[in-house]
Design a protein around this motif. Sequence first.
Motif, PDB file in Angstrom:
ATOM      1  N   ARG A  90     -17.009 -30.268  12.746  1.00 26.20           N
ATOM      2  CA  ARG A  90     -15.631 -30.139  13.230  1.00 26.20           C
ATOM      3  C   ARG A  90     -14.621 -30.159  12.087  1.00 26.20           C
ATOM      4  NH1 ARG A  90     -14.137 -34.048  17.665  1.00 26.20           N
ATOM      5  NH2 ARG A  90     -12.381 -32.616  17.810  1.00 26.20           N
ATOM      6  N   ASN A  97     -13.029 -27.591  18.283  1.00 26.41           N
ATOM      7  CA  ASN A  97     -12.100 -28.661  18.617  1.00 26.41           C
ATOM      8  C   ASN A  97     -12.402 -29.268  19.987  1.00 26.41           C
ATOM      9  OD1 ASN A  97     -11.214 -26.664  20.335  1.00 26.41           O
ATOM     10  ND2 ASN A  97      -9.517 -26.078  19.019  1.00 26.41           N
ATOM     11  N   VAL A  98     -11.563 -30.214  20.400  1.00 25.04           N
ATOM     12  CA  VAL A  98     -11.759 -30.889  21.683  1.00 25.04           C
ATOM     13  C   VAL A  98     -11.803 -29.888  22.841  1.00 25.04           C
ATOM     14  CG1 VAL A  98     -10.758 -32.544  23.313  1.00 25.04           C
ATOM     15  CG2 VAL A  98     -10.858 -33.099  20.869  1.00 25.04           C
ATOM     16  N   GLN A 102     -14.969 -29.497  25.327  1.00 26.13           N
ATOM     17  CA  GLN A 102     -14.795 -29.680  26.768  1.00 26.13           C
ATOM     18  C   GLN A 102     -15.254 -28.443  27.543  1.00 26.13           C
ATOM     19  OE1 GLN A 102     -10.626 -30.771  26.701  1.00 26.13           O
ATOM     20  NE2 GLN A 102     -11.118 -32.951  26.871  1.00 26.13           N
ATOM     21  N   TRP A 131     -16.383 -39.086  27.284  1.00 28.67           N
ATOM     22  CA  TRP A 131     -16.082 -38.783  25.888  1.00 28.67           C
ATOM     23  C   TRP A 131     -16.308 -40.029  25.045  1.00 28.67           C
ATOM     24  CZ3 TRP A 131     -14.859 -34.078  23.787  1.00 28.67           C
ATOM     25  CH2 TRP A 131     -14.426 -34.081  22.465  1.00 28.67           C
TER      26      TRP A 131
END
Length: 141
Positions: A90, A97-98, A102, A131
């Motif tokens: 990352r 990214n997040v 997701q 998470w």
Amino acid sequence: MKNWDEIASTSELLAAQEIKRSWDEGDLEEAERGLNQLIETMSRSERRTLQSQLVQLMHHIIKWKIQPEKRSKSWLLTINNARFEIKSLREYTPSLNVPYIQSIWERVIAEARIEAEIETGVSADKEDLTWDEVFEKPYTL
């Protein structure tokens, strides 16, 4: 026109060499096509690596939850190593990214459940992960 998809999929080094050859020959359009394909191939590779590390991480956390009596240092090492690898990926690849994680979360956790079930013989159908459990929670023996 070269088959850049095949070249880049075969070897990133070969693709870079072919791009340089096209550049040296003054065929800038061909070099650009090759460069664009190489970028796409490398991006897919990084996404696959992230997905693989996430499956490995989730798989071991699910095992941690469903077989507490079998927890081991080996599981801790695997969890920590996967976390380090994901963090590193990352850092060097901002697109991982997040929101991206997701977007693949459900698919990855489904694969991790299957792997955990196969390895343990214990049903993991109902196991969900947060998470926090995946990236933040400390695991200790």
